[in-house]
Design a protein around this motif. Structure first.
Motif, short mmCIF file in Angstrom:
data_model
loop_
_atom_site.label_atom_id
_atom_site.label_comp_id
_atom_site.label_asym_id
_atom_site.label_seq_id
_atom_site.Cartn_x
_atom_site.Cartn_y
_atom_site.Cartn_z
N GLY A 1 13.13 -3.35 0.21
CA GLY A 1 12.33 -3.58 -0.98
C GLY A 1 11.10 -4.44 -0.70
O GLY A 1 10.02 -4.19 -1.24
N GLN A 2 11.26 -5.44 0.14
CA GLN A 2 10.12 -6.29 0.50
C GLN A 2 9.08 -5.49 1.29
O GLN A 2 7.87 -5.64 1.09
N GLN A 3 9.54 -4.65 2.20
CA GLN A 3 8.61 -3.83 2.97
C GLN A 3 7.82 -2.89 2.06
O GLN A 3 6.62 -2.69 2.27
N GLN A 4 8.47 -2.35 1.04
CA GLN A 4 7.76 -1.46 0.13
C GLN A 4 6.72 -2.22 -0.67
O GLN A 4 5.63 -1.71 -0.97
N ARG A 5 7.00 -3.49 -1.01
CA ARG A 5 6.01 -4.30 -1.72
C ARG A 5 4.82 -4.64 -0.81
O ARG A 5 3.69 -4.75 -1.29
N VAL A 6 5.07 -4.79 0.49
CA VAL A 6 3.95 -4.98 1.43
C VAL A 6 3.08 -3.74 1.45
O VAL A 6 1.84 -3.82 1.44
N ALA A 7 3.70 -2.56 1.50
CA ALA A 7 2.94 -1.31 1.49
C ALA A 7 2.11 -1.19 0.21
O ALA A 7 0.96 -0.72 0.24
N LEU A 8 2.66 -1.65 -0.91
CA LEU A 8 1.92 -1.63 -2.17
C LEU A 8 0.73 -2.58 -2.11
O LEU A 8 -0.39 -2.23 -2.52
N ALA A 9 0.94 -3.79 -1.60
CA ALA A 9 -0.16 -4.75 -1.47
C ALA A 9 -1.25 -4.22 -0.56
O ALA A 9 -2.44 -4.40 -0.83
N ARG A 10 -0.86 -3.56 0.54
CA ARG A 10 -1.84 -3.01 1.48
C ARG A 10 -2.70 -1.94 0.81
O ARG A 10 -3.89 -1.81 1.11
#
Length: 405
Positions: free
Chosen positions: A160-169
């Motif tokens: 879930g944290q990795q997906q939020r990084v992808a969203l921020a990117r």
């Protein structure tokens, strides 16, 4: 999610980034068809998505939703038709020239970079100034709740944290339209539900257009402003979550969105329908059908009540049936009732108390299923389903169930 950070130089004093403060982000498809050889994945599609809308394309695998998203992104080009973003036809333009960014189910993060470096990657390629990159990256990481993990590598984070990084990117590049291709599909159920709420809150905070692809009906109903339900390369219905759930336009939509009881019927007069093997029911929607025209009455399982065969109220529509099975689901009990030789109906009964649950009729009991008149909706058979039925080899042993998942 509020931020106490100073905003990048091109942002206003209202606390919103450039793409939050009125930048357009409308999408329009006009007569779009996409063929792969002789196969048409998308067929003559017309679609309008408003600026700032959370718009979801929902459908089963192979329905054309991801192909449509890829044509908006520029990863695929339409065989025919126009793809317009802010009234500019971008068909033929490559992805990097479009005012869009895409978040995929696979996070596609660089494992050797920390979170800051991953989020900053696109800005560095655009040769944005270092001070602006620093501010924008910090702002987006705080927006998605990961500012404290900025120096960590992706392998040190949960899915879930990795997906939020992808969203921020994706957001840090200030796109007019954010495209999301089943971004939560790889996560477990509990985490997915939590991120659904976070993702919707982020979309409201950012204020840009989100175009979301999923096959998960609950996910679409939870987050979307509008939903396009797709099948066989076409849009079967486009509307708000309540509309597509409560008033499905076709039997496909009724069956795909949640669980529906589809009762075959015929229009008997201007205000009545005759349910096959059941009663004649008054409904103003019958006026939309010609006399003797086939239709389907849709009643959702949670709108039904179960009464003993001799106790049902006479002032509400009802059908007779025999209980075939009962399944405990925790918050509710699912009951399947045969109401005709080839039609079953599903009922969902809240488990308000253990005592009430133990009083429910068991298998083989004769019952009446009762509903309020305004809880029934009439619909037509989907064109693709009708065509399939016309060409299918129908066996007398085949059984249609009124409860469709």
């Amino acid at each position: 999610m509020e931020s106490s950070l100073d905003l990048p130089p091109d942002e206003g004093d209202n606390g919103k980034t450039g793409h939050e403060s009125g930048a357009e982000g409308s999408v329009r498809l006009e007569g779009v068809t996409k063929k792969f050889g002789s196969f048409a994945a998308v067929k003559d599609m017309d679609l309008e998505i408003a600026n700032g809308e959370f718009f979801t394309m929902l459908g089963p695998s192979g329905c054309g939703k991801t192909t449509t998203l890829r044509m908006i992104a520029g990863f695929e080009q339409p065989t025919e038709g126009k793809v317009l973003i802010d009234d500019v036809d971008v068909a033929g333009q490559p992805a990097y020239k479009r005012p869009t960014n895409t978040v995929f189910q696979s996070y596609a993060l660089f494992p050797h970079m920390n979170l800051e470096e991953n989020v900053a990657f696109g800005l560095k390629r655009k040769k944005v100034g270092k001070s602006e990159i620093k501010k924008r990256v910090a702002y987006e990481l705080e927006r998605v709740g990961l500012s404290r993990e900025a120096k960590r590598k992706p392998a040190q984070l949960s899915g879930g944290q990795q997906q939020r990084v992808a969203l921020a990117r994706a957001l840090v590049n200030l796109p007019k339209v954010l495209l999301l291709d089943e971004p939560l599909g790889a996560l477990d159920l509990k985490l997915r539900k939590g991120l659904q709420v976070q993702l919707k809150n982020i979309q409201r905070d950012v204020g840009i257009t989100f175009v979301y692809v999923t096959h998960d009906q609950e996910e679409a109903l939870t987050m979307s402003d509008r939903i396009a339900v797709m099948d066989e390369g076409r849009i079967e219905q486009c509307g708000g979550p309540e509309e597509v759930y409560e008033r499905p336009a076709t039997t496909f939509v009724a069956g795909f969105i949640g669980v529906s009881n589809l009762l075959p019927a015929v229009a008997a007069s201007g205000s009545e329908i005759k349910i096959d093997g059941g009663p004649t029911v008054s409904t103003p929607e019958a006026a939309d059908f010609s006399a003797d025209e086939r239709c389907f009455a849709v009643v959702r399982p949670e709108k039904l009540t179960v009464s003993a065969a001799d106790e049902a109220p006479s002032d509400r529509p009802s059908v007779d049936g025999v209980v075939e099975s009962s399944l405990y689901l925790g918050t509710s009990t699912q009951m399947v009732v045969r109401v005709a030789d080839d039609v079953k109906m599903t009922v969902l009964i809240p488990n308000a108390s253990e005592a009430e649950r133990h009083q429910l009729p068991g298998g083989g009991s004769r019952v009446k299923l009762v509903w309020e008149p305004d809880h029934m909706h009439l619909t037509s058979e989907s064109p693709e389903e009708s065509a399939s039925a016309d060409t299918a080899d129908v066996s007398p042993d085949n059984e249609k169930e009124g409860a469709t998942a």
